[in-house]
Design an enzyme around this catalytic site. Structure first.
Site, PDB file in Angstrom:
ATOM      1  N   HIS A 132      35.086  64.384  10.332  1.00 12.03           N
ATOM      2  CA  HIS A 132      34.442  65.595   9.836  1.00 12.03           C
ATOM      3  C   HIS A 132      33.084  65.728  10.519  1.00 12.03           C
ATOM      4  O   HIS A 132      32.624  64.826  11.229  1.00 12.03           O
ATOM      5  CB  HIS A 132      34.285  65.567   8.321  1.00 12.03           C
ATOM      6  CG  HIS A 132      35.532  65.963   7.579  1.00 12.03           C
ATOM      7  ND1 HIS A 132      36.081  67.221   7.685  1.00 12.03           N
ATOM      8  CD2 HIS A 132      36.338  65.266   6.737  1.00 12.03           C
ATOM      9  CE1 HIS A 132      37.174  67.293   6.931  1.00 12.03           C
ATOM     10  NE2 HIS A 132      37.351  66.112   6.352  1.00 12.03           N
ATOM     11  N   ASP A 162      30.303  71.541  12.857  1.00 10.83           N
ATOM     12  CA  ASP A 162      31.358  72.536  12.654  1.00 10.83           C
ATOM     13  C   ASP A 162      31.034  73.874  13.311  1.00 10.83           C
ATOM     14  O   ASP A 162      31.891  74.468  13.975  1.00 10.83           O
ATOM     15  CB  ASP A 162      31.582  72.769  11.157  1.00 10.83           C
ATOM     16  CG  ASP A 162      32.489  71.719  10.529  1.00 10.83           C
ATOM     17  OD1 ASP A 162      33.089  70.931  11.276  1.00 10.83           O
ATOM     18  OD2 ASP A 162      32.582  71.686   9.292  1.00 10.83           O
TER      19      ASP A 162
END
Length: 384
Positions: A132, A162
């Site tokens: 992540h 992200d």
């Protein structure tokens, strides 16, 4: 100079194999610029793409396809024949196993730009591993540099990996690839890895390090809370303000507004005094409510701004005048950016349900009524 008559990416068609996080964000960026984005959901939608993802799925048509069903991959390959690009966010090898990998899709359209969004990239010893944002920024050196001296690293939400190093990187790669294809360069695969994007974002700090001007001790450098004149401070009413008075002229005006001792402006870059100066500035700011400080600094060249919670952002006068936020179906959200000739390129539309446009999308792609009915009956395609 006249205002543009249509959005800059009008006429582009992108097929988005819907995922979460950076993939939808990249597709939102392209849709905001006027590209036609067809979002291919799984039937019923992705349960992980519900909370927090609604705005990022704005301004597209939604087709629902079961890629594991017989005939599902063929639907995607047919869509690719008339598309400029495809976006997928699977782990390396998954798209190939489903029959919608680069070779499968480029065989239908040699000018297709195939965008792949991953954390670790399509190659390397960690390529197949899960991860992540926090992991990608950790391996890229960004996380190590963020935080207070002597304290743990602080993850900056999931903005850096992200979105900054991921979704924006992919959107840039897609536009670059499509420009190359349209100039006769043919299709290509865009390997957009968050570790690469975050590493690119860290370019300035690699430069500082090469010049011997960057300490790897967290919270001690100029832009990482080491400098007293580049930090956040608590106000009397328990709110926060930001100070970024790096240049001497801005610091001088800061000192004028707050009536700070001359010692601070005369010895700004004496690092041995930074902690003492921080206490002086903190004490002075703590003597005022935030609203008082806002009024004191209004129109002054001091690099000052209040630290606003999201609930206050949309009503700030600067955002209101610029139209930084728009409301779509009662939901305030960022307007498309950047602007062209001062105006957002499009007016966003609300997210639609998975499969809401399945029949219309397939019909526009050349599927007959009989083919569409068969795909729906067999569960390959769902309608919303």
């Amino acid at each position: 100079m006249t205002a543009p008559s249509r959005p800059p990416l009008a006429g582009l068609r992108i097929v988005e194999l819907a995922g979460i996080g950076p993939g939808p964000f990249a597709a939102m960026m392209l849709a905001d610029m006027g590209a036609e984005v067809i979002s291919v959901d799984r039937p019923g939608g992705n349960p992980w793409a519900v909370a927090g993802h609604g705005i990022m799925f704005r301004s597209r048509r939604h087709l629902a396809v079961d890629l594991k069903a017989h005939g599902g991959a063929e639907v995607i390959r047919r869509l690719c024949a008339d598309a400029d690009g495809v976006i997928e966010t699977f782990r390396p090898g998954v798209a190939e196993r489903l029959g919608v990998g680069p070779q499968d899709c480029l065989a239908r359209n040699p000018d297709l730009v195939y965008g792949r969004m991953t954390g670790w990239g399509q190659s390397g010893p960690m390529a197949a591993l899960p991860g992540h944002d926090i992991n990608y920024i950790a391996l890229s050196g960004a996380l190590h540099a963020i935080g207070r001296a002597g304290q743990a690293p602080v993850p900056p939400l999931n903005l850096v990996g992200d979105f900054g190093g991921g979704g924006m990187l992919l959107a840039f790669g897609m536009v670059s690839g499509i420009l190359a294809a349209r100039s006769g360069g043919g299709g290509r695969v865009v390997d957009a890895a968050m570790i690469d994007g975050v590493s690119a974002l860290m370019a300035m700090f690699h430069s500082y390090r090469a010049e011997g001007a960057f300490s790897e001790e967290r919270g001690t450098h100029l832009l990482g809370t080491g400098a007293w004149f580049y930090d956040t401070y608590r106000t009397r009413d328990d709110q926060w303000v930001s100070i970024g008075a790096i240049e001497p002229q801005f610091l001088a005006e800061l000192c004028d507004v707050l009536q700070l001792p001359d010692e601070l402006r005369d010895n700004q870059f004496d690092t041995a005094l930074w902690d003492d100066f921080r206490e002086v500035l903190a004490s002075r700011i703590a003597a005022f409510d935030r609203d008082e400080l806002d009024r004191m600094f209004a129109g002054r060249n001091t690099c000052y701004a209040p630290v606003l919670p999201l609930s206050d952002v949309v009503t700030h006068p600067h955002h209101v005048e610029r139209g930084t936020f728009v409301e779509v179906d009662g939901i305030p959200q960022p307007a498309p950016a950047p602007r062209f000739h001062g105006a957002p390129p499009t007016s966003p539309t609300a997210r639609r349900a998975p499969g809401a446009d399945s029949r219309a999308v397939l019909a526009a792609a050349g599927f007959s009524d009989e083919e569409i009915a068969e795909l729906v009956t067999e569960g390959v395609v769902a309608t919303g």
